[in-house]
Design a protein around this motif. Sequence first.
Motif, mmCIF file in Angstrom:
data_model
loop_
_atom_site.group_PDB
_atom_site.id
_atom_site.type_symbol
_atom_site.label_atom_id
_atom_site.label_comp_id
_atom_site.label_asym_id
_atom_site.label_seq_id
_atom_site.Cartn_x
_atom_site.Cartn_y
_atom_site.Cartn_z
ATOM 1 N N ALA A 260 -54.010 11.392 16.392
ATOM 2 C CA ALA A 260 -54.837 11.571 15.199
ATOM 3 C C ALA A 260 -54.723 10.371 14.264
ATOM 4 C CB ALA A 260 -54.428 12.850 14.473
ATOM 5 N N ILE A 261 -53.506 9.853 14.085
ATOM 6 C CA ILE A 261 -53.309 8.667 13.236
ATOM 7 C C ILE A 261 -54.085 7.480 13.793
ATOM 8 C CG2 ILE A 261 -51.598 6.902 12.576
ATOM 9 C CD1 ILE A 261 -51.448 9.326 10.809
ATOM 10 N N LEU A 262 -54.031 7.302 15.110
ATOM 11 C CA LEU A 262 -54.772 6.213 15.759
ATOM 12 C C LEU A 262 -56.265 6.325 15.454
ATOM 13 C CD1 LEU A 262 -54.983 3.881 17.897
ATOM 14 C CD2 LEU A 262 -55.235 5.664 19.614
ATOM 15 N N ILE A 263 -56.817 7.510 15.598
ATOM 16 C CA ILE A 263 -58.254 7.691 15.393
ATOM 17 C C ILE A 263 -58.613 7.596 13.905
ATOM 18 C CG2 ILE A 263 -60.188 9.288 15.710
ATOM 19 C CD1 ILE A 263 -58.745 10.346 18.193
ATOM 20 N N ILE A 264 -57.731 8.053 13.023
ATOM 21 C CA ILE A 264 -57.967 7.930 11.585
ATOM 22 C C ILE A 264 -58.131 6.467 11.185
ATOM 23 C CG2 ILE A 264 -56.832 8.139 9.315
ATOM 24 C CD1 ILE A 264 -55.705 10.850 10.339
ATOM 25 N N PHE A 265 -57.278 5.596 11.715
ATOM 26 C CA PHE A 265 -57.402 4.168 11.403
ATOM 27 C C PHE A 265 -58.604 3.550 12.106
ATOM 28 C CE2 PHE A 265 -53.099 4.520 9.745
ATOM 29 C CZ PHE A 265 -53.165 3.659 8.652
ATOM 30 N N LEU A 266 -58.949 4.067 13.262
ATOM 31 C CA LEU A 266 -60.150 3.595 13.950
ATOM 32 C C LEU A 266 -61.389 3.903 13.113
ATOM 33 C CD1 LEU A 266 -61.396 2.409 16.538
ATOM 34 C CD2 LEU A 266 -61.548 4.724 17.410
ATOM 35 N N ILE A 267 -61.446 5.101 12.539
ATOM 36 C CA ILE A 267 -62.557 5.476 11.658
ATOM 37 C C ILE A 267 -62.624 4.525 10.468
ATOM 38 C CG2 ILE A 267 -63.412 7.263 10.076
ATOM 39 C CD1 ILE A 267 -62.143 9.333 12.012
ATOM 40 N N TYR A 268 -61.449 4.180 9.939
ATOM 41 C CA TYR A 268 -61.408 3.260 8.789
ATOM 42 C C TYR A 268 -62.063 1.924 9.133
ATOM 43 C CZ TYR A 268 -59.514 -0.132 5.475
ATOM 44 O OH TYR A 268 -59.380 -1.152 4.560
ATOM 45 N N PHE A 269 -61.675 1.342 10.273
ATOM 46 C CA PHE A 269 -62.207 0.031 10.634
ATOM 47 C C PHE A 269 -63.662 0.101 11.087
ATOM 48 C CE2 PHE A 269 -57.614 -0.874 11.121
ATOM 49 C CZ PHE A 269 -57.534 -1.961 10.265
ATOM 50 N N ALA A 270 -64.038 1.213 11.742
ATOM 51 C CA ALA A 270 -65.389 1.325 12.279
ATOM 52 C C ALA A 270 -66.421 1.712 11.228
ATOM 53 C CB ALA A 270 -65.411 2.338 13.424
ATOM 54 N N PHE A 271 -66.036 2.554 10.269
ATOM 55 C CA PHE A 271 -66.996 3.088 9.303
ATOM 56 C C PHE A 271 -66.796 2.589 7.874
ATOM 57 C CE2 PHE A 271 -67.221 6.233 12.690
ATOM 58 C CZ PHE A 271 -68.581 6.502 12.766
ATOM 59 N N VAL A 272 -65.552 2.332 7.494
ATOM 60 C CA VAL A 272 -65.243 2.046 6.089
ATOM 61 C C VAL A 272 -65.095 0.550 5.824
ATOM 62 C CG1 VAL A 272 -63.644 2.493 4.189
ATOM 63 C CG2 VAL A 272 -64.119 4.292 5.860
ATOM 64 N N LYS A 273 -64.198 -0.079 6.556
ATOM 65 C CA LYS A 273 -63.927 -1.495 6.328
ATOM 66 C C LYS A 273 -65.069 -2.366 6.819
ATOM 67 C CE LYS A 273 -61.127 -4.863 5.081
ATOM 68 N NZ LYS A 273 -60.741 -5.055 3.669
ATOM 69 N N PHE A 274 -65.525 -2.093 8.036
ATOM 70 C CA PHE A 274 -66.630 -2.840 8.634
ATOM 71 C C PHE A 274 -67.655 -1.854 9.192
ATOM 72 C CE2 PHE A 274 -62.642 -5.155 9.583
ATOM 73 C CZ PHE A 274 -62.819 -6.242 8.730
ATOM 74 N N ASN A 275 -68.832 -2.378 9.475
ATOM 75 C CA ASN A 275 -69.824 -1.584 10.201
ATOM 76 C C ASN A 275 -69.857 -2.105 11.631
ATOM 77 O OD1 ASN A 275 -71.880 0.286 10.691
ATOM 78 N ND2 ASN A 275 -73.461 -1.233 10.238
ATOM 79 N N ILE A 276 -68.842 -1.710 12.399
ATOM 80 C CA ILE A 276 -68.677 -2.244 13.748
ATOM 81 C C ILE A 276 -69.721 -1.630 14.681
ATOM 82 C CG2 ILE A 276 -67.104 -2.351 15.730
ATOM 83 C CD1 ILE A 276 -64.797 -2.348 13.768
ATOM 84 N N PRO A 277 -70.430 -2.474 15.477
ATOM 85 C CA PRO A 277 -71.396 -1.928 16.439
ATOM 86 C C PRO A 277 -70.681 -1.256 17.609
ATOM 87 C CG PRO A 277 -71.194 -4.305 16.702
ATOM 88 C CD PRO A 277 -70.360 -3.943 15.503
ATOM 89 N N PHE A 278 -71.434 -0.526 18.400
ATOM 90 C CA PHE A 278 -70.901 0.166 19.582
ATOM 91 C C PHE A 278 -69.750 1.103 19.218
ATOM 92 C CE2 PHE A 278 -72.155 -4.191 20.970
ATOM 93 C CZ PHE A 278 -73.370 -3.843 21.551
ATOM 94 N N LYS A 279 -69.944 1.879 18.156
ATOM 95 C CA LYS A 279 -68.897 2.803 17.723
ATOM 96 C C LYS A 279 -68.569 3.833 18.802
ATOM 97 C CE LYS A 279 -69.922 2.588 12.757
ATOM 98 N NZ LYS A 279 -71.132 1.769 12.788
#
Length: 465
Positions: A260-279
């Motif tokens: 869960a911690i891994l995915i929580i930080f993934l959400i941060y980088f994918a949705f919050v910090k950056f708008n990373i493509p291919f989410k």
Amino acid sequence: MKLKFRDIMSFITTIIFLIAPLFRGTVRYTLLGITVVLCILCMALIKKAYIGVIFFLLAMQNALQMTAPRGLLQAITYYDEVFQVVILFYLLYVVLKKRFTISYIERLIIVFYALYLLLCFLSSIFNNYATITVIVLDAFVCVKFFLFYRGGYELSRNGVADTKTFYEHTNFVCKIISVVLFLYSIHDLFFTPFFKKYDFRFFTESLQLFFYHPTHLAAFSILIISVLILNMKYDKSNMIFIILLSCVTILTFRAKAVAAILIIFLIYFAFVKFNIPFKGLLFVGALCVALYLSLDQIELYFTDTAGKYAPIRLKMMRDGIKIAKDHFPLGAGFGTFGTTVAYDSGSPFYYKLGYMNGYYKDQPVGDVFWPGIFAEAGWIGTIFFALTVIMMLGLGIKKVKVDKYAGWCMLSIMIYAFSSSTSETGFFHPAVAIMFVVYGIAAGSTVTEAERLENEKRLKIKVKF
């Protein structure tokens, strides 16, 4: 930096409470008594301080069960039910006063969950396996997380506990808790521990600090992380404390919490910090890593490698599916199988399926989630419950587009709740249910025009590798 009276009182109260578990007997109980007095003073002297006091009282329920005098255990065990009743009456008040507005997706969530409950009640009436008292008690547990979500939502929308007020009365305390738990964890990892440890995993024993089990410490840490995430709208320094609590969570060595911690930080980088493509691909990769981290637990709990007898969770999964098939199109009803109320009330299914004697006697029969959904609600009810979860996840995704921290908070809570449902009571667990108060407050948050334009601008940014 100018300290406010609220912060000084919060600091003293929180520190006294957190050092109390280091002592025993009279000293510990004296410190807990001082904490109670200070909480009462806070509520008397500080406007809306009751919001923080009630929240942390609920959040610390398991810790209090481990540290409070035995004579108070009964009251501590059930005070979350008292809060649930208060929330229920508040929601009835809001409905009668017509002080509510719901979007289309929120309407769908309510309808799907209502249909799940309806099928459970119809199954209960049709099959008549449990008494009215058991049915009501089981329904009360199963509806808790949803009432907390709707209660938090209406409290937020009506200005009782909006995100700004919630931040003012929780953020400073969450920071203190983060630092103290981190220091306790580092001490217990490298030195003679203050608190007993649990099982050996990886390279050392897992930490539980002053909680009953490492799972409770992990759940509490992720709850505080979710609050800090929501409050980042007002305080960007919260990320430091989120990292500290993430370390504490990892040291519990619960595979589902680490995932869960891994995915929580993934959400941060994918949705919050950056708008990373291919989410989508990114999340598939994260799920693969989470699955890999959980392989030993999956093998232990859900495969036949144990020999003659299937592991308890595998047996319960099979039995839950069988009960759903046998009672199609309905289920067996509330209080029959797969929930703590069903087991505690002595449901006939546990005797019939061999849980009350022999190999499976005294095993963690109440430590599952989906078998209970299958058995009690049937296949159609399970579909409605699954749709509820999917729509709540969708609500978080929708929210992150207009309020990135509220959306991140909501998605993080949903990820942990779903993760914990694989080998615990999931959404129905008291430690998880309280998270949905925060989820509701985040869902009910409003966004200013300036914030909306800022988020729209952020969403146009592409990150290329």
